[in-house]
Enzyme design. Sequence first.
Site, PDB file in Angstrom:
ATOM      1  N   ASP A  72       0.850  -1.195   0.000  1.00 19.82           N
ATOM      2  CA  ASP A  72       0.000   0.000   0.000  1.00 19.82           C
ATOM      3  C   ASP A  72       0.882   1.241   0.000  1.00 19.82           C
ATOM      4  O   ASP A  72       1.746   1.401   0.866  1.00 19.82           O
ATOM      5  CB  ASP A  72      -0.890  -0.012   1.249  1.00 19.82           C
ATOM      6  CG  ASP A  72      -2.055   0.953   1.152  1.00 19.82           C
ATOM      7  OD1 ASP A  72      -2.164   1.662   0.139  1.00 19.82           O
ATOM      8  OD2 ASP A  72      -2.853   0.998   2.101  1.00 19.82           O
ATOM      9  N   ASP A  86      -3.520   2.659  -5.682  1.00 17.96           N
ATOM     10  CA  ASP A  86      -2.327   2.739  -4.836  1.00 17.96           C
ATOM     11  C   ASP A  86      -2.118   1.519  -3.941  1.00 17.96           C
ATOM     12  O   ASP A  86      -1.347   1.580  -2.989  1.00 17.96           O
ATOM     13  CB  ASP A  86      -2.373   3.994  -3.972  1.00 17.96           C
ATOM     14  CG  ASP A  86      -3.583   4.045  -3.036  1.00 17.96           C
ATOM     15  OD1 ASP A  86      -4.477   3.192  -3.186  1.00 17.96           O
ATOM     16  OD2 ASP A  86      -3.633   4.934  -2.173  1.00 17.96           O
ATOM     17  N   GLU A  87      -2.785   0.400  -4.235  1.00 16.37           N
ATOM     18  CA  GLU A  87      -2.561  -0.784  -3.409  1.00 16.37           C
ATOM     19  C   GLU A  87      -2.784  -2.049  -4.221  1.00 16.37           C
ATOM     20  O   GLU A  87      -3.525  -2.058  -5.203  1.00 16.37           O
ATOM     21  CB  GLU A  87      -3.462  -0.790  -2.175  1.00 16.37           C
ATOM     22  CG  GLU A  87      -4.935  -0.822  -2.493  1.00 16.37           C
ATOM     23  CD  GLU A  87      -5.807  -0.928  -1.255  1.00 16.37           C
ATOM     24  OE1 GLU A  87      -5.455  -1.705  -0.346  1.00 16.37           O
ATOM     25  OE2 GLU A  87      -6.850  -0.253  -1.215  1.00 16.37           O
TER      26      GLU A  87
END
Length: 392
Positions: free
Chosen positions: A48, A141-142
């Site tokens: 993350d 974003d993860e």
Amino acid sequence: MGAPTRLCRDCGRLDEAAPHASPACPACGSARILAHPELAQLAIAHVDCDAFYASVEKRDRPELADRPVIVGGSVRGVVLTACYVARRSGVRSAMAMAHALRLCPDATVIRPDMEKYRSESRRIRELMDGAAPAVEQVSIDEAYLDLSEAGASEPPARALARLAILVEKRVGVTVSIGLAPNKMLAKIASDLGKPRGFRVIGESDAASVLGPMAVRVLPGVGPVTAAKLESLGFATVASLGEANEDELIHRFGSWGRRLKRYARGEDQRRVGHGRHRAVTVGAERTFERDLAQLAEIEPVLEHLCARVAERLRRSELAAASLTLKLRRADRHTTTHACRPRDPTMRAEIILATVRPVLARLLDGARYRLVGVTAHDLVPGERADPPDLFEPG
């Protein structure tokens, strides 16, 4: 269980921690040492990015490195993300911007540049693909990584430490990593280590780590479900794990069975191989003539929300955030971010989230285009958790 395996996060050295061993790496002297008895066996990771949008903006504007930064819309909009300096003042994602600025009046507010963030996300994804044979990107974003088939030449923990260093050096942002036997525990581990962390939860310590946590840490448990569980006497994961499964099924349907498994630290979901999974899903419409009134634009907006919802359902994805796009008659284009309460793939919730933004923005100007984009996409199983309805 024997002595824990130790990993140096800076040089990648793996060794067995001897009694009274130095806390620093014997090879490079780094103090960033990770130790866990199951470190050498675990292979499911959650990676993350730390305050991703804000981190990208700080990278591009070094003068803001130690300053509070908020990425989001206008003063009447919401916070998309805040850097960790701003978070110390209480600023959180999805908070009204006006409230965020009261908490942190000296923050620098930056309007989101989604195309830049998507470009950086693709660069990070390429590095992830080089580290693991299976990568499931769940938002911009993860991602989850399965390194169980990565080969004996590079132990998963070392490959993850190398990945974190590569992302930091080549992209200029930091990541937090969780390593565990399954996806749920990996996600919880990465959250525990933020920012720039690397945490491990194994089968041997899952119960002790999860037990004291509030039930809302479990996947799909939103505020309403958490309140319902608490009213039934299940305030912690440990208490939920001791609940009668039949009672949970009676009150929550099949979701109750999954809650029971999650509370025991069990998660059967596999890491997908979605190397081409969508990062955004959107739809837009150019009007035949310029429009100014809500009554004229709203039917078009409703149709676009239905199209986005259908595309999300087909892709088995849910939107954790949304963007309303407006283009005026003079072709000036703006985007306005907003968030549903929970990730969604339902047209009516998408419409209910973006319609108030549209109504607030209309000021008599004439518009030639409206669009809706879903981003921060997550697996569809996290969509619209049952706390949106009365259980049972």
